[in-house]
Write an enzyme that holds these catalytic residues in place. Structure first.
Site, short mmCIF file in Angstrom:
data_model
loop_
_atom_site.label_atom_id
_atom_site.label_comp_id
_atom_site.label_asym_id
_atom_site.label_seq_id
_atom_site.Cartn_x
_atom_site.Cartn_y
_atom_site.Cartn_z
N ASN A 143 10.97 -26.66 47.29
CA ASN A 143 10.17 -25.84 46.53
C ASN A 143 10.60 -24.38 46.83
O ASN A 143 10.63 -23.37 45.98
CB ASN A 143 8.58 -26.15 46.44
CG ASN A 143 8.00 -25.83 47.64
OD1 ASN A 143 8.54 -26.19 48.78
ND2 ASN A 143 6.63 -25.69 47.73
N GLU A 174 3.92 -28.23 58.69
CA GLU A 174 3.62 -27.22 57.45
C GLU A 174 3.59 -28.19 56.41
O GLU A 174 4.62 -28.54 55.71
CB GLU A 174 4.38 -25.90 57.23
CG GLU A 174 4.41 -24.93 58.17
CD GLU A 174 3.18 -24.19 58.29
OE1 GLU A 174 2.24 -24.33 57.63
OE2 GLU A 174 3.17 -23.60 59.30
N CYS A 180 2.91 -24.96 48.00
CA CYS A 180 1.80 -25.57 48.64
C CYS A 180 0.51 -24.70 48.52
O CYS A 180 -0.58 -25.27 48.95
CB CYS A 180 2.06 -25.83 50.08
SG CYS A 180 2.88 -24.27 51.00
N GLU A 219 3.49 -20.52 61.23
CA GLU A 219 4.77 -20.03 60.96
C GLU A 219 4.64 -18.56 60.55
O GLU A 219 3.65 -18.32 59.95
CB GLU A 219 5.73 -20.68 59.86
CG GLU A 219 6.22 -21.99 60.45
CD GLU A 219 7.21 -22.69 59.44
OE1 GLU A 219 6.73 -22.59 58.34
OE2 GLU A 219 8.28 -23.39 60.12
P1 NAP Z 1 8.86 -34.34 50.98
O1 NAP Z 1 9.20 -35.40 50.18
O2 NAP Z 1 8.07 -34.48 52.35
O3 NAP Z 1 10.24 -33.66 51.65
C1 NAP Z 1 10.35 -32.75 52.73
C2 NAP Z 1 11.65 -32.70 53.48
O4 NAP Z 1 11.46 -34.04 54.32
C3 NAP Z 1 12.87 -32.95 52.65
O5 NAP Z 1 14.14 -32.55 53.48
C4 NAP Z 1 13.02 -34.57 52.56
O6 NAP Z 1 14.29 -34.93 52.43
C5 NAP Z 1 12.54 -35.07 54.14
N1 NAP Z 1 12.18 -36.43 54.14
C6 NAP Z 1 11.59 -37.19 53.37
N2 NAP Z 1 11.43 -38.23 53.79
C7 NAP Z 1 11.62 -38.42 55.09
C8 NAP Z 1 11.40 -39.11 56.13
N3 NAP Z 1 11.21 -40.39 56.05
N4 NAP Z 1 12.05 -38.65 57.36
C9 NAP Z 1 12.46 -37.38 57.54
N5 NAP Z 1 12.48 -36.62 56.66
C10 NAP Z 1 12.18 -36.78 55.25
O7 NAP Z 1 8.17 -32.98 50.36
P2 NAP Z 1 8.99 -32.15 49.26
O8 NAP Z 1 8.61 -33.07 47.88
O9 NAP Z 1 10.35 -31.87 49.44
O10 NAP Z 1 8.30 -30.71 49.25
C11 NAP Z 1 6.86 -30.70 48.61
C12 NAP Z 1 5.89 -30.90 49.47
O11 NAP Z 1 5.98 -30.02 50.68
C13 NAP Z 1 4.20 -30.55 49.13
O12 NAP Z 1 3.44 -31.37 49.75
C14 NAP Z 1 4.09 -29.17 49.51
O13 NAP Z 1 2.63 -28.78 49.61
C15 NAP Z 1 4.85 -29.00 50.85
N6 NAP Z 1 5.11 -28.01 51.29
C16 NAP Z 1 4.31 -27.17 52.24
C17 NAP Z 1 4.29 -25.90 52.71
C18 NAP Z 1 3.68 -25.36 53.96
O14 NAP Z 1 4.01 -24.40 54.10
N7 NAP Z 1 2.56 -25.81 54.24
C19 NAP Z 1 5.46 -25.02 52.20
C20 NAP Z 1 6.23 -25.85 51.04
C21 NAP Z 1 6.04 -26.97 50.60
P3 NAP Z 1 15.00 -35.71 51.15
O15 NAP Z 1 14.84 -34.67 50.18
O16 NAP Z 1 16.52 -35.90 51.56
O17 NAP Z 1 14.18 -36.94 50.71
#
Ligand code: NAP
Length: 484
Positions: free
Chosen positions: A158, A257, A291, A465
């Site tokens: 995102n 995060e 997020c 962060e």
């Molecule tokens: P995600 O599905 O958790 O994926 C995040 C990262 O993790 C991607 O690089 C993904 O790679 C990788 N990943 C997925 N499965 C994994 C596994 N089993 N082992 C290791 N890595 C793995 O999240 P997203 O859909 O990209 O992002 C949306 C989420 O991020 C939301 O929940 C949002 O709230 C959160 N977010 C939080 C913050 C914060 O600062 N707190 C900031 C931004 C976003 P692949 O793409 O290759 O699967």
């Protein structure tokens, strides 16, 4: 390995030891443009061998990088800031093509992302230790902060630039070498950031970028390598939990995060114009795919009807379209699954009595578009209040007392950010202190700032962060008992 995207030569391989190469088995995966649902580029699909090569490369560069002077690391990060700002248009267009967001949001992201390089260029030369006389008087207690070591950085789609720089900036400032595993939806921006860092003077091997669809397997291998000492992850709480379990095997230091479910509380004395403008920012930055997005809008009864009507008018006025089209304010969502999830949440809310004030129906045609939507009279048990919406839908819920607002706002497993609007500062501060979240926007719809500690309580994460805290996440405190 490069391809022309947005008119520029863009790296599409794995970046290992300063070289952009094909995956060890030649495999690739496709990156899609969410505005057209067409393939945008083909990127190397990093293998387990590539993951091992990343760790080798980060290890070979580690001692040399840790031994550079803070001033030298600072200078390189400042140069990276300058290069990013110089190329903001190019990088923003790349973000739009692979992520979908509107160009104005993408430009905002590039500037925010670059700030982490500038801030940590400034912090690199300000890592202070401590010295004191032990309470017994027998010796001195000296504390120094040393680089923690090779760090695995995993980022979401995102904010493909900002989530990368928010980790790389402090890691490099602290003297660590890194392996960045970007989200598979948006690897091109991460690779472009890697190229900028190389141009800024980061030595080969200090920053390695590993696009890979085998995210679980490569993370597992890297986290079980005894040379790796740190995991910094931004993404969903579900994946975060899984990674924490893996990291536990070798007791790796983790900064997490994770997801959010931000309450946005409007008290009855709020300046309505300001509150609506704040809600628009908190809800619609990045089309709601943040997020920090306002996920539950709680409005005190006397002003609820008026607030919801004004919010609906502001949402309705937004221009939805492909992110690069002139005038677009809201781009498409990331993929079809995101649309399906939002449709389900809206259907559940309306089945429980919510009224749709605007939007509420997916647009026809190609691309993953969903209109800005406002729901009024949302029932407290609706699914939409319990999960991250991650899209342009604003559910409005009515409350009566400040205590009720606080209780409802805190009734979630998440605790990333909350927002409060009021013209009474003491009332606002009282509510801010009672909200169980790592951050509060008081009369502000945006809290993100490279100089501030960003992070959550409860299942929104561990660690911070940004700010000075962000650098210390990549440092190990060493205490030396000194007798002189
Ligand atoms: P995600 O599905 O958790 O994926 C995040 C990262 O993790 C991607 O690089 C993904 O790679 C990788 N990943 C997925 N499965 C994994 C596994 N089993 N082992 C290791 N890595 C793995 O999240 P997203 O859909 O990209 O992002 C949306 C989420 O991020 C939301 O929940 C949002 O709230 C959160 N977010 C939080 C913050 C914060 O600062 N707190 C900031 C931004 C976003 P692949 O793409 O290759 O699967």
């Amino acid at each position: 390995m490069t391809q022309i995207v947005v008119g520029i030569d863009t790296p599409t391989g794995v970046l290992i030891n300063g070289e952009v190469r094909a995956a060890s088995d030649g495999g690739t995966f496709e990156v899609t443009d969410p505005a057209t649902a067409q393939v945008l580029a083909t990127v190397a699909n990093g293998t387990l061998d590539d993951a091992a090569a990343c760790v080798d490369s980060a290890e070979a560069a580690a001692d040399g990088w840790a031994a550079t002077s803070p001033r030298e690391r600072s200078g390189i990060l400042m140069k990276a800031f300058d290069l990013m700002i110089e190329r903001e248009q190019q990088i923003a267009e790349l973000i739009v093509r692979e992520n979908g967001k509107a160009l104005s949001d993408a430009l905002g992201e590039v500037r925010y992302a670059a700030e982490f390089f500038r801030w940590y260029a400034e912090e690199a030369v300000r890592v202070r230790g401590e010295i004191q006389t032990a309470p017994s008087g027998a010796n001195r207690i000296m504390v120094i902060h040393q680089p923690i070591g090779i760090s695995l950085l995993i980022t979401p789609w995102n904010f493909p630039a900002a989530m990368a720089t928010r980790k790389i900036g402090p890691a490099l400032a602290a003297g660590c070498t890194v392996i960045l595993k970007p989200a598979s939806e948006t690897p091109l921006t991460a690779l472009a950031v890697g190229a900028i860092l190389a141009e800024a003077g980061v030595p080969d091997g200090v920053v390695n970028v590993l696009p890979s669809r085998r995210s679980g397997a490569v993370a597992d291998q890297i986290l079980h390598d005894p040379r790796v000492r740190k995991l910094s992850f931004t993404g969903s709480t579900e994946v975060g939990r899984r990674l924490l379990r893996t990291a536990a095997d070798r007791v790796i230091s983790c900064s997490m995060e994770l997801g959010g479910n931000a309450p946005f509380v409007v008290l009855d004395d709020a300046d309505l114009d300001k509150a609506v403008a704040g809600a628009m920012l908190a809800k619609m930055r990045n089309g709601g795919e943040a997020c920090t997005a306002a996920n539950r809008i709680y409005v005190q009864r006397p002003i609820a009807e008026e607030f919801a009507a004004r919010l609906a008018r502001a949402m309705e006025a937004l221009t939805v379209g492909p992110g690069l089209d002139v005038g677009t304010e809201v781009g498409p969502l990331i993929n079809d699954d995101a649309i399906t999830k939002i449709e389900e949440l809206v259907a559940d809310a309306t089945a429980r009595g919510a009224r749709i004030l605007t939007g509420g129906e997916k647009a026809q045609g190609s691309g993953y578009f969903y209109p800005p939507t406002v729901l009024a009279d949302v029932d407290g048990d609706s699914q939409i209040l319990g999960e991250e919406i991650f899209g342009p839908v604003a559910p409005v819920v009515v409350f009566d007392t400040d205590e009720e607002a606080i209780e409802r706002a805190n009734a979630t497993e998440y605790g990333l950010v909350s927002y409060v609007f009021t013209t009474d500062l003491s009332r606002g501060l009282r509510v801010s202190e009672a909200l169980d979240s790592g951050m509060v926007g008081l009369n502000r719809g945006v809290v993100s700032d490279a100089a501030a500690p960003f992070g959550g309580t409860k299942q929104s994460g561990l660690g911070r962060e940004g700010g000075h805290e962000g650098l210390l996440e990549y440092a190990e405190s060493k205490y030396v008992a000194v007798d002189w």
